[in-house]
Design an enzyme around this catalytic site. Structure first.
Site, PDB file in Angstrom:
ATOM      1  N   ASP A   1      -1.658   6.583   6.467  1.00 16.77           N
ATOM      2  CA  ASP A   1      -2.655   5.668   6.076  1.00 16.77           C
ATOM      3  C   ASP A   1      -2.875   4.674   7.158  1.00 16.77           C
ATOM      4  OD1 ASP A   1      -4.339   3.713   4.781  1.00 16.77           O
ATOM      5  OD2 ASP A   1      -3.061   3.359   2.929  1.00 16.77           O
TER       6      ASP A   1
ATOM      7  N   LYS B   1     -12.538  -2.082   6.899  1.00 21.19           N
ATOM      8  CA  LYS B   1     -11.353  -3.068   7.623  1.00 21.19           C
ATOM      9  C   LYS B   1     -12.037  -3.027   9.194  1.00 21.19           C
ATOM     10  CE  LYS B   1      -8.338  -3.229   4.206  1.00 21.19           C
ATOM     11  NZ  LYS B   1      -7.617  -2.414   3.445  1.00 21.19           N
TER      12      LYS B   1
ATOM     13  N   TRP C   1       0.912  -1.204  -0.085  1.00 18.39           N
ATOM     14  CA  TRP C   1      -0.018  -0.015   0.118  1.00 18.39           C
ATOM     15  C   TRP C   1       1.010   1.236   0.010  1.00 18.39           C
ATOM     16  CZ3 TRP C   1      -4.341  -0.767  -2.188  1.00 18.39           C
ATOM     17  CH2 TRP C   1      -5.273  -2.181  -1.446  1.00 18.39           C
TER      18      TRP C   1
HETATM   19  C1  LIG Z   1      -7.036  -1.823   2.079  1.00 18.22           C
HETATM   20  C2  LIG Z   1      -6.049  -0.636   2.345  1.00 18.22           C
HETATM   21  C3  LIG Z   1      -5.981   0.378   1.388  1.00 18.22           C
HETATM   22  C4  LIG Z   1      -6.900   0.515  -0.029  1.00 18.22           C
HETATM   23  O1  LIG Z   1      -8.354   0.813   0.490  1.00 18.22           O
HETATM   24  P1  LIG Z   1      -9.244   0.954  -0.685  1.00 18.22           P
HETATM   25  O2  LIG Z   1     -10.323   1.457   0.530  1.00 18.22           O
HETATM   26  O3  LIG Z   1      -9.563  -0.221  -1.063  1.00 18.22           O
HETATM   27  O4  LIG Z   1      -8.818   2.131  -1.406  1.00 18.22           O
HETATM   28  C5  LIG Z   1      -5.066   1.174   1.576  1.00 18.22           C
HETATM   29  N1  LIG Z   1      -4.083   1.100   2.662  1.00 18.22           N
HETATM   30  C6  LIG Z   1      -4.201   0.177   3.343  1.00 18.22           C
HETATM   31  C7  LIG Z   1      -3.226   0.130   4.647  1.00 18.22           C
HETATM   32  C8  LIG Z   1      -5.080  -0.781   3.325  1.00 18.22           C
HETATM   33  O5  LIG Z   1      -5.154  -1.709   4.346  1.00 18.22           O
END
Ligand SMILES: *Cc1c(COP(=O)(O)O)cnc(C)c1O
Length: 361
Positions: A171, A195, A101
Site C-alpha cells: 500500500d 494524496k 491502514w
Molecule cells: C488514505 C490511505 C488509505 C485509504 O485510501 P482510500 O483511497 O480513502 O480508500 C489507505 N492506505 C493508506 C496508506 C492511506 O494513506
C-alpha cells in the site's frame, strides 16, 4: 487570489500549474468544445489521455514489462480486499502491522476468510511510533503485505524487505512517487490518487501479471483480469481524475522525475524535523530511523497547547495541521506538490509560537 498553505493528508494539495492548466482547458479541451468531464471515455481524445497517463507513470517509476498498470476506483480501501481476492492461491498470507491502514488491510483479509493470516511483525504495542524489525522469512506465502508509508502515524519503511518465497504487496498511497522504489521489489503496488497524484476517485494498481490467480471466478469489477483485458476501460473510468493525474505526471517529469522529488522532499522534511528537534516545546513522537518524509507528526505534550497551536496556525493560513483523530497533536502532510516556501513559513511560525509560549520541554 490567495492559496492556502494546505497541509491536508488527503485529498491534498495539487501543483498550482496543474490547476491552472485544468482551468484553462475546463470549457474546451484541445478545441473539442467540451471539458474532459463531458467527454466519452471511448473517444480518441480520452484514449490518448489514459494511454499517456500510463506511459508517463511507467517512465516515472520505471515499471518493467510484465507489470500491468490499472486505473481503478474504490480507493486503496477496496484494494485491501481485491489484493487477496486476486492473489491468494495456497491461502497463506503475511502482513506487517505498522498502523491504522495496515490493520484495515488485515481486517479485510479476515472478512474474506483467507484461511491462514500471519502478522509477521507489528509495532502496535509501541503505538506504531516506529517500523518494527522485519524477521527473515523463508516460508512460502502467497504474498506479504506492507504499508510503505504510514500516513496517520508518520512512519515509513526506509528499506523494502526481501522475502525469498513471497512477493510483496504494498500500500503506497501516501508516498508513491515521493520515494524512490524499484518496482521489481514488489508483486503488487496500489495507491489512492488523492494524496500524491491527483483528485480523489482514482486508484492506481501496478500488478505483476503472473501473480494473478486464474482458477477463481470473481465478480468482473473485482477481477484484475477484467481491467487488464480492457485497458482500464471495462466500464466508465474516473476520467477527469485520470486526466488530472496525467497532468501531474507531466509536471513531475518536467521537474526531473522521482529523483528530484526525493531531493526536494528530503529538503522540506529535513527543515521541519530540524525545527522540531531544536524546539523547546515541540517533539516528534516518531523514532528517528522510521520517519516519513511526507507525513510529519509533532506534539507539545499538552493537549490544550496543541489545540492552541492548531487554532493560531489556522488563523495564520496554515490549514489542516490537526493530527488524525486517532493520534492527536499536529501533522504536516508535505507531499510532492507542497512547496518548500510553505514549510519554511510554517517553521518560522512554530518558532514565533514557541517564543511566545515559553519553554516547556
Ligand atoms: C488514505 C490511505 C488509505 C485509504 O485510501 P482510500 O483511497 O480513502 O480508500 C489507505 N492506505 C493508506 C496508506 C492511506 O494513506
Amino acid at each position: 487570489m490567495k492559496r492556502a498553505r494546505n497541509f491536508s493528508a488527503g485529498p491534498a494539495i495539487l501543483p498550482e500549474s496543474v490547476l491552472e492548466i485544468v482551468q484553462k482547458e475546463m470549457l474546451s479541451y484541445r478545441d473539442s468544445g467540451m471539458s474532459v468531464m463531458e467527454m466519452s471515455h471511448r473517444s480518441s481524445l480520452f484514449e490518448n489521455i489514459i494511454e499517456e497517463a500510463e506511459q508517463l507513470l511507467r517512465e516515472l517509476m520505471g515499471i518493467p514489462e510484465g507489470y500491468k498498470v490499472l486505473f481503478l476506483q474504490g480507493g486503496a480501501s477496496l484494494q485491501f480486499a481485491m489484493a487477496p481476492m486476486n492473489l491468494v492461491k495456497t491461502g497463506k498470507v503475511g502482513y506487517i502491522n505498522t498502523g491504522s491502514w495496515a490493520k484495515k488491510a488485515i481486517s479485510e483479509a479476515k472478512i474474506l476468510g483467507v484461511p491462514h493470516i500471519d502478522v509477521l511483525a507489528s509495532s502496535e504495542g509501541d503505538g506504531f511510533t516506529h517500523i518494527p524489525e522485519i524477521p527473515a522469512v523463508d516460508e512460502a506465502y502467497d504474498y506479504i503485505h506492507i504499508t510503505t508509508n504510514n500516513t496517520i502515524e508518520g512512519t515509513a519503511f526506509q528499506t523494502i524487505p526481501r522475502f525469498v518465497n513471497a512477493p510483496i504487496v504494498a500500500d503506497m498511497s501516501s508516498n508513491i512517487l515521493s520515494n524512490l522504489y524499484d518496482v521489481n521489489d514488489f508483486g503488487l503496488i496500489y495507491a489512492g490518487a488523492q494524496k500524491n497524484i491527483g483528485p480523489a476517485g482514482l486508484t492506481i494498481v501496478i500488478v505483476k501479471e503472473d501473480l494473478i490467480q486464474t482458477e477463481k471466478t470473481l465478480p468482473s469489477m473485482l477481477d484484475y483480469r477484467t481491467h487488464i483485458k480492457n485497458d482500464s476501460l471495462y466500464n466508465t473510468p474516473p476520467s477527469f481524475a485520470i486526466y488530472v493525474a496525467k497532468l501531474v505526471f507531466e509536471w513531475l517529469k518536467d521537474l526531473g522525475g522521482v529523483t528530484e522529488m526525493v531531493r526536494q522532499n528530503e529538503e522540506k522534511a529535513g527543515l521541519l524535523y530540524r525545527t522540531i528537534e531544536e524546539s523547546s516545546i515541540f517533539t516528534s513522537p516518531i523514532a528517528v530511523d522510521s520517519r516519513s518524509i511526507t507525513n510529519i507528526p509533532f506534539v507539545t505534550g499538552d493537549k490544550d497547547l496543541d489545540a492552541k497551536f492548531v487554532k493560531e496556525a489556522t488563523n495564520a493560513g496554515f490549514l489542516n495541521l490537526k493530527g488524525h483523530r486517532s493520534v492527536g497533536g499536529m501533522r504536516a502532510s508535505i507531499y510532492n506538490a507542497f512547496p518548500y516556501e510553505g514549510v519554511k513559513e510554517l517553521t518560522e511560525f512554530m518558532k514565533a509560537f514557541e517564543a511566545k509560549e515559553g519553554k516547556f520541554k
